[in-house]
Design a protein around this motif. Structure first.
Motif, PDB file in Angstrom:
ATOM      1  N   ASP A   1      10.707   1.559 -16.560  1.00 11.33           N
ATOM      2  CA  ASP A   1      11.333   2.873 -16.682  1.00 11.33           C
ATOM      3  C   ASP A   1      12.696   2.701 -17.349  1.00 11.33           C
ATOM      4  OD1 ASP A   1      12.324   5.389 -16.494  1.00 11.33           O
ATOM      5  OD2 ASP A   1      12.443   5.462 -14.308  1.00 11.33           O
ATOM      6  N   PHE A   2      12.760   3.078 -18.628  1.00  8.04           N
ATOM      7  CA  PHE A   2      13.996   2.951 -19.412  1.00  8.04           C
ATOM      8  C   PHE A   2      14.652   4.311 -19.639  1.00  8.04           C
ATOM      9  CE2 PHE A   2      13.592  -1.336 -21.864  1.00  8.04           C
ATOM     10  CZ  PHE A   2      13.549  -1.998 -20.651  1.00  8.04           C
TER      11      PHE A   2
ATOM     12  N   LEU B   1       5.591   8.792 -22.557  1.00  7.43           N
ATOM     13  CA  LEU B   1       6.621   9.792 -22.305  1.00  7.43           C
ATOM     14  C   LEU B   1       7.185   9.698 -20.898  1.00  7.43           C
ATOM     15  CD1 LEU B   1       5.309  13.015 -24.081  1.00  7.43           C
ATOM     16  CD2 LEU B   1       6.679  11.142 -24.989  1.00  7.43           C
ATOM     17  N   THR B   2       6.308   9.585 -19.910  1.00  6.61           N
ATOM     18  CA  THR B   2       6.752   9.564 -18.514  1.00  6.61           C
ATOM     19  C   THR B   2       6.060   8.431 -17.768  1.00  6.61           C
ATOM     20  OG1 THR B   2       4.998  11.031 -17.693  1.00  6.61           O
ATOM     21  CG2 THR B   2       6.997  12.077 -18.585  1.00  6.61           C
TER      22      THR B   2
ATOM     23  N   VAL C   1       8.661   3.493 -20.609  1.00  7.63           N
ATOM     24  CA  VAL C   1       8.627   4.955 -20.497  1.00  7.63           C
ATOM     25  C   VAL C   1      10.053   5.512 -20.462  1.00  7.63           C
ATOM     26  CG1 VAL C   1       6.467   4.828 -19.218  1.00  7.63           C
ATOM     27  CG2 VAL C   1       8.609   4.963 -17.960  1.00  7.63           C
ATOM     28  N   GLY C   2      10.155   6.794 -20.818  1.00  8.48           N
ATOM     29  CA  GLY C   2      11.412   7.518 -20.664  1.00  8.48           C
ATOM     30  C   GLY C   2      12.405   7.353 -21.793  1.00  8.48           C
ATOM     31  N   THR C   3      12.060   6.643 -22.848  1.00  8.65           N
ATOM     32  CA  THR C   3      13.020   6.448 -23.940  1.00  8.65           C
ATOM     33  C   THR C   3      12.997   7.649 -24.887  1.00  8.65           C
ATOM     34  OG1 THR C   3      11.390   5.313 -25.320  1.00  8.65           O
ATOM     35  CG2 THR C   3      12.714   3.960 -23.840  1.00  8.65           C
ATOM     36  N   ASP C   4      14.127   7.863 -25.576  1.00 11.42           N
ATOM     37  CA  ASP C   4      14.144   8.924 -26.570  1.00 11.42           C
ATOM     38  C   ASP C   4      13.710   8.372 -27.931  1.00 11.42           C
ATOM     39  OD1 ASP C   4      16.325   7.539 -27.539  1.00 11.42           O
ATOM     40  OD2 ASP C   4      17.789   8.879 -26.642  1.00 11.42           O
ATOM     41  N   ASP C   5      13.559   9.263 -28.891  1.00 12.23           N
ATOM     42  CA  ASP C   5      13.060   8.867 -30.206  1.00 12.23           C
ATOM     43  C   ASP C   5      14.026   7.939 -30.937  1.00 12.23           C
ATOM     44  OD1 ASP C   5      10.871  10.410 -29.694  1.00 12.23           O
ATOM     45  OD2 ASP C   5      11.587  12.155 -30.812  1.00 12.23           O
ATOM     46  N   ASP C   6      15.334   8.159 -30.749  1.00 12.31           N
ATOM     47  CA  ASP C   6      16.319   7.307 -31.426  1.00 12.31           C
ATOM     48  C   ASP C   6      16.200   5.855 -30.971  1.00 12.31           C
ATOM     49  OD1 ASP C   6      17.297   9.463 -32.787  1.00 12.31           O
ATOM     50  OD2 ASP C   6      18.866   9.901 -31.333  1.00 12.31           O
ATOM     51  N   PHE C   7      15.860   5.671 -29.712  1.00  9.90           N
ATOM     52  CA  PHE C   7      15.693   4.324 -29.160  1.00  9.90           C
ATOM     53  C   PHE C   7      14.559   3.596 -29.885  1.00  9.90           C
ATOM     54  CE2 PHE C   7      14.109   1.206 -26.164  1.00  9.90           C
ATOM     55  CZ  PHE C   7      15.251   0.727 -25.529  1.00  9.90           C
TER      56      PHE C   7
END
Length: 754
Positions: free
Chosen positions: A642-643, A701-702, A674-680
């Motif tokens: 979980d990032f 996504l989750t 999971v949990g990262t945004d697109d920029d990551f």
């Protein structure tokens, strides 16, 4: 689709990986402006932009045309007179902290108000001398004068010494103003964010102690040598107590009486501020009485007390700052500039929120910079805002800086006309008035208990800031405090509180397994959460905590398997090993090989992916191997990271994370992030993070998406439960709105309802 059912909801959607979501929902391509375009826009000019720039540099032009003359003028007049009287007395008192004659404190109370009226954005703060800054400037003056070996006594009446002190104080003030002006012009007013409330509170409390100690010599009328190095406060105390028998009793009694009266009346003002139309001007009252008594009974001749002395009327010509002082004090001046701005901005922020008007940090820096340059040129000293003086200006009805301008007129009258009336005033009275304004700062000791209950890190910052400022002095203490505060931030991110998550209530909610009793944890699946950025300083800690959670090191397992594979391959090549449906059959009773030789000479080979293509059989690494070949058995087949709280990765941590993911892939443990945004993910792509082993399909996504994907991929039939759980026999699940987890027939692949 979302279906609300009372206070519950049902959501039906596919299980989304990051790639699958990107296929179903096309992302808008945003074009970011280039540096050239930003420069072009910044350098462009128009009538509207020119007007905005003028108004930003001269905020008075934005509020003065809308001044409500009938509604605000009377309140501003009352506030200006009250604030001006307080400013006169505080200017005289705080000049003693700078170790210069009191009359120059009037200049420090007059000039900054004029420039701030035109350039400042706060409508309620009273600009001028501040005890903490006065103490910091005084410490620099003492050190520089001591380094010239002119004298070691601060109370000398030698004209040349007085002039040198004025030049040093003025030069320090001008350089501090130049630093503030430069910071404001470069639009880096954000530098104040590195001074937290805990740090400012601890620092100002320590400064109050410095002020208290520095005023003892005036209250007792003692000659105390100059001390500015670390531990100077203790040296001053030793010097004071070593000559305590020389105390002037008249000065001591006067200062104690004044101090008690000021404290009592200030407490009355605080408790009954709602009923009092204006605060009782106790400083003015005791000053008038003390001056009259000292003059009437001739205290200077009868009791040999130290008085303010002759007060020259009018202003003095400006002076040129000493460049050599600039070179000696640039570090101290930077601290003075930052502390002065931080205190003033924090007070101004309170009033801007209360009365709902904008405050511009960069413009405030410019305003204080110009004010200090202006003040220093006319033999004043660095200023900010005194909390008590700003409180008087606001509580007596001040609406705008018109009140500040009127307070400057009161100070002007004292400078040019009636200053001579204060000549008989005892310096011990001014010292007592200076200490009387420290009550609020000294009461900040109560912050320790409150901070300990709220946040122990903030409490530690407060305590260490106080200790640093007391022991090292205000200049070095501030630098050490900021460094320590940043160190606590590094410490908190370097050793984050990682945790293992599990399903709560058979829903899509995942919490720490240690916090709840009824938890659902799929067998062979671990969910690991890291609540901080991952960078070079904590990547090792991250790996260690992950190893502790899963119970094994993937690198060690990989090496053990490769060593076992090498032995099995050698046995098979020699015909000593046969494989049947029931297991391995060995045709020899003994086999020798050197583990040490493998460890030392072929370590790189052991870290490579396991390759069994040349063998006619598959190896079950969790089964018993022949010849007592021991390989760690692992039940983990899927690891979910979980990032959602991991805001960034640096290059060093990226390399370490990729190595870790490769190790898991080589021992057949699937890893999902999971949990990262697109920029990551985009940054990882730019850094060529992905390859044949580490693929971008691992992102979901989750947590719930990843868990359901694992259950369906593994064709799940058994799970690990706690005492109140039951085993599920299907891999497709529906999460009921009442918290239950039940089976249903799989009709739409990779789709779930929860």
């Amino acid at each position: 689709m979302i279906e609300p059912i009372g206070n519950q909801y049902v959501v039906a959607r596919p299980v989304y990986s990051a790639n699958a979501f990107g296929e179903d929902h096309k992302k808008i391509e945003r074009r970011h402006k280039t540096l050239l375009e930003h420069l072009k826009k910044w350098c462009g000019c128009s009538t509207k932009k020119a007007k905005r720039i003028v108004l930003s540099f001269f905020p008075v032009a934005s509020w003065l045309p809308g001044y409500r003359l009938k509604e605000w003028l009377l309140s501003d007049i009352v506030s200006g007179i009250s604030t001006g009287l307080v400013a006169v007395l505080q200017g005289l008192a705080f000049a003693l902290l700078v170790t210069i004659p009191p009359r120059y404190g009037l200049f420090a109370a007059f000039f900054p108000v004029i420039s701030y009226f035109f350039l400042g954005t706060s409508r309620h703060i009273s600009v001028g001398p501040f005890p903490v800054l006065s103490t910091m400037v005084g410490a620099v003056v003492t050190r520089v004068i001591a380094s010239t070996n002119s004298t070691s006594v601060l109370d000398s009446d030698e004209p040349s010494l007085e002039e040198k002190k004025l030049v040093v104080a003025a030069s320090v003030t001008v350089l501090s103003g130049i630093i503030q002006l430069a910071l404001g012009a470069l639009q880096i007013g954000f530098v104040v964010i590195y001074l937290s409330e805990s740090l400012i509170s601890g620092f100002t409390t320590a400064a109050a102690i410095h002020v208290l100690v520095s005023q003892l010599k005036f209250m007792l009328q003692l000659s105390v040598p100059a001390h500015t190095d670390p531990f100077s406060i203790f040296k001053v105390l030793i010097s004071v107590f070593s000559q305590i028998e020389k105390t002037n009793i008249a000065d001591l009694v006067t200062s104690l009486v004044i101090l008690v009266i000021v404290f009592v009346v200030k407490e009355i003002n605080q408790r009954f501020k709602a009923k009092l139309p204006v605060p009782i001007p106790i400083e003015l009252i005791v000053t008038v009485i003390a001056t009259g008594v000292s003059y009437g009974f001739n205290f200077e001749q009868r009791f040999n007390v130290s008085v303010v002395g002759t007060m020259k009327q009018g202003f003095e010509p400006p002076i040129t700052p000493d460049v050599t002082v600039f070179q000696q004090t640039i570090g101290d001046c930077f601290g003075i500039a930052i502390v002065g701005f931080a205190v003033a901005f924090s007070v101004a922020s309170v009033y801007s929120l209360k009365y709902d008007y904008p405050l511009n940090g960069n413009q405030e820096l410019i305003a204080f910079g110009v004010s200090n340059i202006f003040t220093g040129a006319f033999k004043g000293f660095a200023g900010s805002t005194a909390l008590s003086r700003s409180g008087v200006q606001e509580s007596t009805g001040g609406k705008t800086q018109i009140a500040g301008l009127l307070s400057a007129i009161i100070v002007l009258i004292v400078i040019v006309a009636i200053g001579f009336l204060l000549a008989p005033l005892q310096k011990s009275v001014l010292a007592a008035l200076a200490l009387g304004n420290l009550k609020g700062m000294l009461m900040q000791f109560a912050e320790i208990g409150r901070l300990w209950k709220k946040d122990k890190y903030d409490c530690l910052i407060w305590v260490m800031t106080f200790i640093f400022a007391i022991v090292l002095g205000l200049g070095l203490g501030l630098a050490a405090s900021v460094a320590f505060q940043l160190l606590t931030i590094v410490f908190r991110t370097q050793f984050p509180k990682c945790s293992t998550l599990a399903n709560v209530g058979r829903s899509n909610i995942y919490k720490n397994v240690k916090d709840y009793s009824e938890m659902y944890e799929p067998e062979g699946v671990k969910i690991f959460r890291c609540p901080s950025p991952i960078y070079f300083a904590n990547i090792g800690f991250f790996k260690q905590k992950l190893t502790d959670v899963i119970g094994f090191s993937p690198l060690r397992v990989l090496r053990k398997r490769n060593k076992a594979l090498k032995k099995l391959r050698k046995l098979h090549s020699k015909g000593l090993l046969q494989v049947t449906p029931k297991g391995y059959i060995c045709t020899t009773d003994s086999f020798k090989d050197s583990d040490e030789e493998l460890d030392n000479n072929q370590i790189e080979e052991l870290d490579q992916p396991i390759n069994t293509t040349d063998l006619p059989f598959q190896i079950d690494w969790n089964a018993d191997l022949p010849f007592n070949i021991v390989v760690p058995k692992i039940s983990l087949h899927s690891l979910i990271l979980d990032f959602s709280a991991v805001s960034f990765l640096d290059v060093s941590s990226m390399r370490g994370l990729k190595t870790l993911l490769q190790e898991f892939a080589r021992i057949n443990v699937d890893v999902y992030i999971v949990g990262t945004d697109d920029d990551f993910i985009e940054k990882l792509t730019r850094c060529q993070f992905f390859d044949d082993e580490v693929k971008d399909s691992m992102f979901f996504l989750t947590i719930h998406d990843a868990v359901l994907h694992v259950l369906m991929k593994k064709d799940y039939s058994t799970s690990k439960f706690n005492s109140n759980q039951q085993k599920e026999t299907k891999f497709d699940f529906t999460i009921n709105t009442n918290g239950g987890l039940r089976n249903r027939e799989c009709q739409v692949p990779y789709e779930t309802k929860f």
